[in-house]
Write a protein that holds these residues in place. Sequence first.
Motif, mmCIF file in Angstrom:
data_model
loop_
_atom_site.group_PDB
_atom_site.id
_atom_site.type_symbol
_atom_site.label_atom_id
_atom_site.label_comp_id
_atom_site.label_asym_id
_atom_site.label_seq_id
_atom_site.Cartn_x
_atom_site.Cartn_y
_atom_site.Cartn_z
ATOM 1 N N TYR A 148 0.842 -1.196 0.000
ATOM 2 C CA TYR A 148 0.000 0.000 0.000
ATOM 3 C C TYR A 148 0.884 1.257 0.000
ATOM 4 N N THR A 149 0.224 2.392 -0.237
ATOM 5 C CA THR A 149 0.810 3.692 0.077
ATOM 6 C C THR A 149 -0.149 4.430 1.003
ATOM 7 N N VAL A 150 0.414 5.310 1.829
ATOM 8 C CA VAL A 150 -0.408 6.169 2.673
ATOM 9 C C VAL A 150 0.154 7.580 2.578
ATOM 10 N N SER A 151 -0.721 8.569 2.506
ATOM 11 C CA SER A 151 -0.300 9.962 2.388
ATOM 12 C C SER A 151 0.041 10.529 3.766
ATOM 13 N N THR A 152 1.054 11.376 3.805
ATOM 14 C CA THR A 152 1.479 11.995 5.067
ATOM 15 C C THR A 152 0.870 13.377 5.269
ATOM 16 N N GLY A 153 0.248 13.918 4.213
ATOM 17 C CA GLY A 153 -0.282 15.277 4.305
ATOM 18 C C GLY A 153 0.763 16.342 4.054
ATOM 19 N N ILE A 154 2.006 15.934 3.820
ATOM 20 C CA ILE A 154 3.090 16.890 3.578
ATOM 21 C C ILE A 154 3.136 17.248 2.101
ATOM 22 N N GLN A 155 3.226 18.536 1.819
ATOM 23 C CA GLN A 155 3.392 18.998 0.443
ATOM 24 C C GLN A 155 4.540 19.999 0.415
ATOM 25 N N SER B 143 -2.672 14.258 -1.179
ATOM 26 C CA SER B 143 -3.945 13.732 -0.690
ATOM 27 C C SER B 143 -4.072 14.049 0.793
ATOM 28 N N PRO B 144 -5.302 14.039 1.320
ATOM 29 C CA PRO B 144 -5.474 14.243 2.763
ATOM 30 C C PRO B 144 -4.666 13.229 3.550
ATOM 31 N N ILE B 145 -4.172 13.620 4.689
ATOM 32 C CA ILE B 145 -3.338 12.753 5.515
ATOM 33 C C ILE B 145 -4.071 11.464 5.840
ATOM 34 N N GLY B 146 -3.352 10.332 5.726
ATOM 35 C CA GLY B 146 -3.934 9.032 6.059
ATOM 36 C C GLY B 146 -4.688 8.372 4.927
ATOM 37 N N THR B 147 -4.586 8.889 3.697
ATOM 38 C CA THR B 147 -5.260 8.264 2.555
ATOM 39 C C THR B 147 -4.470 7.034 2.121
ATOM 40 N N VAL B 148 -5.079 5.851 2.245
ATOM 41 C CA VAL B 148 -4.417 4.585 1.927
ATOM 42 C C VAL B 148 -4.832 4.116 0.538
ATOM 43 N N THR B 149 -3.854 3.692 -0.270
ATOM 44 C CA THR B 149 -4.108 3.177 -1.613
ATOM 45 C C THR B 149 -3.409 1.835 -1.764
ATOM 46 N N GLN B 150 -4.162 0.820 -2.194
ATOM 47 C CA GLN B 150 -3.539 -0.481 -2.412
ATOM 48 C C GLN B 150 -2.773 -0.472 -3.721
#
Length: 509
Positions: free
Chosen positions: A209-216, A237-244
Amino acid sequence: MFNPIARLKQSLQSIDRVAILLMLALTVAIGLVVLVGGQAAARVRDFSWQNRQVGAEDNAFILTFSRPMDHASVEQNLKLEPPLPGKISWAGRRMAYTLETPAPYGKTFQIALDGARDRFTKANDPRAQIQPFSGTFSTRDRAFVYLGVEGDEEGRLVLQNLTRQEKRILTPANLVVMEFKPYPEGDRVLFSATDRTTQAQGVLDQQIYTVSTGIQVKAPASDPNDPQQKKSNPQSSPIGTVTQILDSKDYQNLKFDLSPDGQTIIVQRANKQQPTDFGLWMLQAGASPQQIKTDPGGDFLIAPDSRSLAMSQGQGMAILPLATNAEKLDFLPKFGMILSFSKDGSSAAMVKFNTDPNNPTRSLFYVTNQGAEKELLKTNGSVLNAQFDPNKQNLYCLYTKLLPGDLYLEEPYLAAINLKTGKLIDLLRLPIQRDIQMSLAPDGLGILFDQIVAANDPSKPGLIRTQSGTSIASSQLWLLPALQDQDGMPLQAQPQALGVTGLRPRWLP
């Protein structure tokens, strides 16, 4: 006799002469304006790091001037606060300032220039003085991710931002994270995880998976020679967005690595129905997973060029291209494991297994792409990790020594080796444990490491375990300052407890 054709030709010739004279005059005037710069005072037209966030990979900024400048006057009057040692070079009206070391993370910097002169205006001309200039830039936040071991954080990825003093849980409660690696922009983390229910039943079925940290990150130009070009900064993406990224329907996912440019993922997989179908798969954005046809191997690591990888095969280390038909680019029969590459890819830290039956040992080697090999360390224990500092002056490593006695006990050490002199300095002796990990900060100023507390009953069921299978009761994170003297030699320092309960910390790039 009046000849209108002749009169017309004569008029056209006169007009041509006038036009040519006008063009010559305009050319001279334009040249004078370009040379002298018009009536306005010289000024800074562009500062390539203005209002940008720089990282360890950003090592130079550009100042572009409206006129040719007197180099000495610019260099004498340029100020950076806090100071950043660097070297100046010129190309026409552009001045490049190349940093000697990466700018420390978590800081804001001011640049100012006043009192500099242009090259051609007379010294007593008020237009000779440059218009005062000031600019601002900052570095990325000092932040890291780790694996939680207690309470709501157990088995989940957690983001700790030291600059902002913030902490956020990134992954959902239903996933137990096994391994992870941040993307180069720090906006996402690649990780493998199993479902919490099946993990509790002892079933390991990892998916990627990947998960977004909210850092840009508002990064500088990707090419410092082109200040107008800005590095692409996709909307995070908003923090905590998980993508398989990859499922485990037909194949069991084992180890993985992420290329330094963040564009390629290599996963070691095994066919659930045919165990002999075992090897590497390549994942790239917008494409289906592709199997890499090569001989079976063990540990692997993608090179800094993001186009090749090193993989242990047989009795040596193979260098393979990232292609579906991967024929060896090189083979190093002397080494059995690779720990890391230097940032520029010109050298690597590798381990040789010395097979003397009476005295089995392991050696840490510094290997260059020019064929040089230098033994840095020999131990009767293990070499667990090694990472180059940003300037490739020192190699920080984690190794163990086998203690005498009937019990097999390894005592771990955090050490630094100066690559020029080969001198090893033990920075810290650690409590006896096997699953310790370290992470060198991207600016080279600190080392994160964990200190595990094993469960009283090693066989007690638990979601988080050591590599040997022992349940973990708790784990504390520590920060060791990576100090050096004026000659770049490592210095010992006192570790600092972060007051964070976690495991396997990884700095964000």
